[in-house]
Design a protein around this motif. Structure first.
Motif, PDB file in Angstrom:
ATOM      1  N   ASP A 458      -8.573 -27.303  -6.955  1.00  0.00           N
ATOM      2  CA  ASP A 458      -8.558 -28.471  -6.069  1.00  0.00           C
ATOM      3  C   ASP A 458      -9.916 -29.159  -6.169  1.00  0.00           C
ATOM      4  N   THR A 459      -9.930 -30.377  -6.685  1.00  0.00           N
ATOM      5  CA  THR A 459     -11.204 -31.064  -6.879  1.00  0.00           C
ATOM      6  C   THR A 459     -10.988 -32.543  -7.160  1.00  0.00           C
ATOM      7  N   LEU A 460     -12.016 -33.340  -6.897  1.00  0.00           N
ATOM      8  CA  LEU A 460     -12.053 -34.736  -7.334  1.00  0.00           C
ATOM      9  C   LEU A 460     -12.920 -34.886  -8.580  1.00  0.00           C
ATOM     10  N   TYR A 461     -13.412 -33.793  -9.136  1.00  0.00           N
ATOM     11  CA  TYR A 461     -14.240 -33.818 -10.336  1.00  0.00           C
ATOM     12  C   TYR A 461     -13.602 -34.694 -11.402  1.00  0.00           C
ATOM     13  N   PRO A 462     -14.353 -35.548 -12.089  1.00  0.00           N
ATOM     14  CA  PRO A 462     -15.810 -35.666 -12.155  1.00  0.00           C
ATOM     15  C   PRO A 462     -16.418 -36.584 -11.095  1.00  0.00           C
ATOM     16  N   PHE A 463     -15.608 -36.965 -10.096  1.00  0.00           N
ATOM     17  CA  PHE A 463     -16.085 -37.826  -9.017  1.00  0.00           C
ATOM     18  C   PHE A 463     -16.575 -37.002  -7.830  1.00  0.00           C
ATOM     19  N   SER A 464     -16.726 -35.710  -8.044  1.00  0.00           N
ATOM     20  CA  SER A 464     -17.248 -34.787  -7.037  1.00  0.00           C
ATOM     21  C   SER A 464     -17.862 -33.605  -7.772  1.00  0.00           C
ATOM     22  N   ASP A 465     -18.793 -32.929  -7.128  1.00  0.00           N
ATOM     23  CA  ASP A 465     -19.434 -31.754  -7.721  1.00  0.00           C
ATOM     24  C   ASP A 465     -18.762 -30.446  -7.321  1.00  0.00           C
ATOM     25  N   THR A 466     -17.784 -30.511  -6.433  1.00  0.00           N
ATOM     26  CA  THR A 466     -17.214 -29.301  -5.849  1.00  0.00           C
ATOM     27  C   THR A 466     -15.821 -29.025  -6.386  1.00  0.00           C
ATOM     28  N   LEU A 467     -15.573 -27.777  -6.765  1.00  0.00           N
ATOM     29  CA  LEU A 467     -14.257 -27.342  -7.219  1.00  0.00           C
ATOM     30  C   LEU A 467     -13.869 -26.084  -6.451  1.00  0.00           C
ATOM     31  N   THR A 468     -12.692 -26.089  -5.841  1.00  0.00           N
ATOM     32  CA  THR A 468     -12.180 -24.928  -5.125  1.00  0.00           C
ATOM     33  C   THR A 468     -11.004 -24.362  -5.904  1.00  0.00           C
ATOM     34  N   VAL A 487     -25.414 -29.074 -15.562  1.00  0.00           N
ATOM     35  CA  VAL A 487     -25.504 -28.577 -14.185  1.00  0.00           C
ATOM     36  C   VAL A 487     -26.884 -27.987 -13.931  1.00  0.00           C
ATOM     37  N   VAL A 488     -27.479 -28.365 -12.806  1.00  0.00           N
ATOM     38  CA  VAL A 488     -28.757 -27.804 -12.361  1.00  0.00           C
ATOM     39  C   VAL A 488     -28.601 -27.374 -10.908  1.00  0.00           C
ATOM     40  N   GLY A 489     -28.851 -26.100 -10.632  1.00  0.00           N
ATOM     41  CA  GLY A 489     -28.727 -25.602  -9.259  1.00  0.00           C
ATOM     42  C   GLY A 489     -27.308 -25.311  -8.840  1.00  0.00           C
ATOM     43  N   GLY A 490     -26.436 -24.990  -9.782  1.00  0.00           N
ATOM     44  CA  GLY A 490     -25.048 -24.684  -9.456  1.00  0.00           C
ATOM     45  C   GLY A 490     -24.905 -23.392  -8.676  1.00  0.00           C
ATOM     46  N   THR A 491     -23.894 -23.350  -7.802  1.00  0.00           N
ATOM     47  CA  THR A 491     -23.651 -22.148  -6.990  1.00  0.00           C
ATOM     48  C   THR A 491     -22.163 -21.808  -7.001  1.00  0.00           C
ATOM     49  N   ALA A 499     -22.967 -18.416  -0.833  1.00  0.00           N
ATOM     50  CA  ALA A 499     -23.063 -18.982  -2.173  1.00  0.00           C
ATOM     51  C   ALA A 499     -24.223 -18.349  -2.940  1.00  0.00           C
ATOM     52  N   LYS A 500     -23.991 -18.076  -4.203  1.00  0.00           N
ATOM     53  CA  LYS A 500     -25.013 -17.525  -5.086  1.00  0.00           C
ATOM     54  C   LYS A 500     -25.150 -18.424  -6.313  1.00  0.00           C
ATOM     55  N   ALA A 501     -26.283 -18.364  -6.949  1.00  0.00           N
ATOM     56  CA  ALA A 501     -26.513 -19.161  -8.152  1.00  0.00           C
ATOM     57  C   ALA A 501     -25.556 -18.731  -9.255  1.00  0.00           C
ATOM     58  N   VAL A 502     -25.032 -19.703  -9.975  1.00  0.00           N
ATOM     59  CA  VAL A 502     -24.192 -19.367 -11.111  1.00  0.00           C
ATOM     60  C   VAL A 502     -25.065 -18.751 -12.208  1.00  0.00           C
ATOM     61  N   THR A 518      -7.606 -14.456  -4.780  1.00  0.00           N
ATOM     62  CA  THR A 518      -9.058 -14.665  -4.820  1.00  0.00           C
ATOM     63  C   THR A 518      -9.330 -16.161  -4.761  1.00  0.00           C
ATOM     64  N   LYS A 519     -10.320 -16.537  -3.941  1.00  0.00           N
ATOM     65  CA  LYS A 519     -10.666 -17.949  -3.815  1.00  0.00           C
ATOM     66  C   LYS A 519     -12.169 -18.104  -3.986  1.00  0.00           C
ATOM     67  N   PHE A 520     -12.561 -19.056  -4.811  1.00  0.00           N
ATOM     68  CA  PHE A 520     -13.998 -19.300  -4.945  1.00  0.00           C
ATOM     69  C   PHE A 520     -14.270 -20.800  -4.999  1.00  0.00           C
ATOM     70  N   VAL A 521     -15.485 -21.135  -4.559  1.00  0.00           N
ATOM     71  CA  VAL A 521     -15.916 -22.534  -4.513  1.00  0.00           C
ATOM     72  C   VAL A 521     -17.130 -22.695  -5.417  1.00  0.00           C
ATOM     73  N   LEU A 522     -17.016 -23.615  -6.360  1.00  0.00           N
ATOM     74  CA  LEU A 522     -18.138 -23.956  -7.239  1.00  0.00           C
ATOM     75  C   LEU A 522     -18.763 -25.255  -6.768  1.00  0.00           C
ATOM     76  N   ASN A 523     -20.076 -25.274  -6.706  1.00  0.00           N
ATOM     77  CA  ASN A 523     -20.802 -26.518  -6.496  1.00  0.00           C
ATOM     78  C   ASN A 523     -21.663 -26.735  -7.733  1.00  0.00           C
ATOM     79  N   LEU A 524     -21.428 -27.848  -8.431  1.00  0.00           N
ATOM     80  CA  LEU A 524     -22.053 -28.068  -9.730  1.00  0.00           C
ATOM     81  C   LEU A 524     -22.818 -29.387  -9.751  1.00  0.00           C
TER      82      LEU A 524
END
Length: 667
Positions: A458-468, A487-491, A499-502, A518-524
């Motif tokens: 679930d994401t608006l990427y590339p119009f968002s940095d977040t992917l669930t 990506v710089v500072g991705g979690t 959240a932890k660093a990728v 399993t559910k995870f959230v990426l912030n890129l």
């Protein structure tokens, strides 16, 4: 085609060296693609597919003379163009229809398949040459073969019929090659597409024909262009080739043939096992983009390689994402294929850039019109005088039904659906799932040991940095997701934990998935970056998106198709100034997420994307050639007026644009 004795000797040596250290058969890939239909789009990507099939792509079979099926008796009209147009249309519309469950188009492609296979002659030949004295050349069948493979993937009940027909054709082709038949200049440059078809048969349906399959691969390479030499730095052109003597057959520097050549060497590696083939492929990729690349991700070739100037063109056929098994006209499939064989994330990064920038930029938002050539700096889309394209017509950048050549009309629909279908891969042991291209996708597949897995992104990427991402599995396994190089500072936050660093390895983040859900959230996040371009100009990027000044425009209908009123040729002219220099120190990212959580439709159109970049600019003197194209960006220009803030938009949403700017230092 006749190769020089020098290159015949080279090709012969490569054939003789087809087994290294006693290795036989085909070398394995690093990653495997999933069958068509097991990866689906979601969210805004589904909207893109829907717009496309409601546009020119989904209607051209009703009226466009190259693939018109209004007089079909099972497919005969389009079949008469199997040399090119029919094959392209067939290969493009199969994934489009499958991913959208489009009943009408699915039936049309089935009719086409039935007609072609039922008209295979006793020798094994497939095509409109059956029953005629027309010369028989191999290459026009290759896109059709790729289409049949996709149909088998989606509907295994077709396997026996398709595989039997392909093996019958292979036997004929092998004999033709032994007799020096079936090869002309286009076949000689595009031999790798047939090799990839042969490798599919070898991997999945060899039917005891392994020896002839390998022998045919070798013969195709022997009769074809030696791409390992074309991509040798000693011979590779470092500027536009308009006046450069070509030491190879003339068509090797043709833009789409260069895209072909990119995948020729990884295809060769599979039957030679030569590391040198892999090394040459990777080096060739770098050379192509170093000397001809554009900020939109693609490279310049208005028919032939065109260097780095911002007003030279890039053909839509060269761009389109024929990402699975596909036609000869593309760069994106080559990048995907290179990644699957080699595993270097640089290929995947560039494919994603091309998809989210160059692909939508050359189509109107409603996808009823397309260009033949797009330009990085494009201040008009009209009949050009003077014409900046040495080998293409002055009408090439008009948005229309068939500007310049018809190939892109039938070929362009492959872009979005094949990007979707290659978004997920598996590891060779099929124990792990790999999420390669980022965006709103879902997949449902069965991994090794019967492990049934679904993944929904679930994401608006590339119009968002977040992917669930939500994954369900019947057994534990390792899931991989690509972390792009920008990506710089991705979690990553897994199952609600902090959240932890990728920590990607070779571009892939490993996620340990337990049985169940399993559910995870990426912030890129990504910083704004600038790219140096010719004449001291710069291009602006953030994440996968390239940003350009969207020039306000007027629109004029030049022609309208008599049978389909929505199929028009459009002229665009600038209605506001575009002559600006920008101060890169003032670039600021702006994100206005839609309140509804849903992107506008179509998102790749003027003012629609929720992301932009503002920058301080000033007007400058920037000359034009006639009123149709901008001269090279002036170096160190002086401001001719007061500073002002302008907004840069994602390149794909612009139809007239400046993507390479002079720079200045604001006060």
């Amino acid at each position: 085609m006749v190769l020089s004795p020098r290159f015949k000797a080279l090709a012969t040596s490569l054939v003789l060296a087809s087994s290294v250290w006693g290795q036989t058969g085909l070398a394995p890939k690093k990653f495997l693609s999933l069958p068509l239909g097991q990866v689906r789009s979601a969210g805004w990507l589904t909207d893109q597919l829907t717009i496309q099939i409601n546009g020119l792509a989904g209607h051209e079979h009703e009226f466009y003379h190259y693939v018109s099926q209004s007089d079909w008796t099972g497919g005969s009209s389009a079949y008469s163009n199997l040399e090119e147009a029919g094959s392209y249309w067939f290969n493009a519309m199969i994934p489009s229809a499958v991913l959208l469950n489009h009943t009408v188009i699915n039936q049309k492609t089935q009719d086409f398949l039935d007609y072609v296979l039922s008209h295979q002659d006793s020798t094994g030949w497939l095509g409109p040459e059956v029953g005629t004295t027309k010369p028989r050349y191999l290459w026009g069948r290759y896109p059709f073969f790729f289409g049949t493979i996709q149909m088998v993937e989606n509907n295994p009940a077709l396997t026996d019929r398709v595989v039997t027909a392909l093996h019958k054709f292979v036997a004929l082709a092998n004999t033709m090659l032994k007799n020096n038949q079936g090869v002309e200049p286009w076949t000689a440059t595009r031999w790798e597409d047939f090799v990839i078809t042969l490798q599919w048969l070898y991997d999945f349906h060899p039917n005891g024909n392994e020896a002839i399959l390998i022998d045919t691969m070798k013969r195709l390479k022997w009769t074809g262009v030696p791409w390992e030499q074309v991509f040798n730095p000693q011979f590779f052109p470092t500027k536009a080739v308009d006046n450069t003597p070509n030491p190879f057959p003339a068509l090797t520097w043709h833009g789409v043939n260069m895209a072909e050549g990119l995948k020729a060497l990884p295809a060769t590696y599979r039957f030679t096992h030569n590391q040198s083939d892999i090394d040459a492929a990777s080096k060739g990729w770098d050379l192509l983009f170093q000397y001809h690349g554009r900020p939109s991700g693609i490279y310049a070739a208005d028919e032939y390689l065109a260097g780095l100037e911002a007003i030279r063109g890039t053909e839509l056929c060269l761009v389109v994402a024929n990402l699975k098994l596909c036609t000869p006209k593309e760069t994106m499939f080559s990048g995907s294929y290179l990644y699957q064989v080699i595993g270097d994330p640089k290929f995947a990064d560039r494919v994603e850039r091309i998809t989210y920038n160059a692909l939508p930029a050359t189509l109107t938002g409603d996808m009823w019109t397309r260009q033949y050539l797009q330009q990085q700096n494009q201040i008009a889309a009209k009949n050009m005088s003077p014409n900046p394209f040495p080998n293409d017509g002055a009408y090439s950048n008009v948005f229309g039904l068939e500007p310049n050549y018809p190939c892109c009309t039938v070929n362009h629909p492959q872009g979005w659906p094949k990007f979707v279908s290659n978004a997920f891969l598996t590891t060779p042991d099929q124990k792990s799932l790999v999420h390669l291209y980022l965006g709103p996708f879902s997949t449902s597949t069965t991994l090794a040991s019967g492990n049934k897995v679904t993944s929904n992104v679930d994401t608006l990427y590339p119009f968002s940095d977040t992917l669930t991402t939500t994954i369900t599995a019947t057994a534990a396994f390792t899931y991989y997701v690509r972390i792009p190089s920008w990506v710089v500072g991705g979690t990553i936050a897994i199952n609600g934990a902090a959240a932890k660093a990728v920590t990607p390895s070779n571009g892939l983040q490993a996620v340990q998935v337990a049985a169940g859900t399993t559910k995870f959230v990426l912030n890129l996040p990504a910083p704004i970056t600038t790219e140096s371009r010719p004449h001291g100009s710069i291009a602006v990027h953030r994440g996968p998106l390239h940003y350009a000044f969207d020039i306000p425009r007027s629109q004029k209908v030049l022609t309208r198709n008599a049978q389909e009123s929505r199929a028009v040729d459009l002229e665009f002219d600038a209605t506001a100034s575009w002559q600006y220099a920008i101060d890169p120190a003032t670039l600021k990212f702006v994100n206005k997420p839609p309140a509804s959580g849903k992107l506008p439709s179509p998102v790749f159109d003027a003012g629609q994307p929720p992301v932009s970049i503002t920058v301080t600019s000033c007007p400058i003197n920037w000359s034009t050639a006639g009123d149709t194209f901008a001269a090279a960006p002036p170096t160190n220009p002086a401001c001719t007026g007061s500073q002002r803030t302008i907004t840069l938009s994602p390149f794909g949403a612009t139809k007239l644009r400046i993507g390479e700017f002079p720079s200045f230092k604001s006060t």
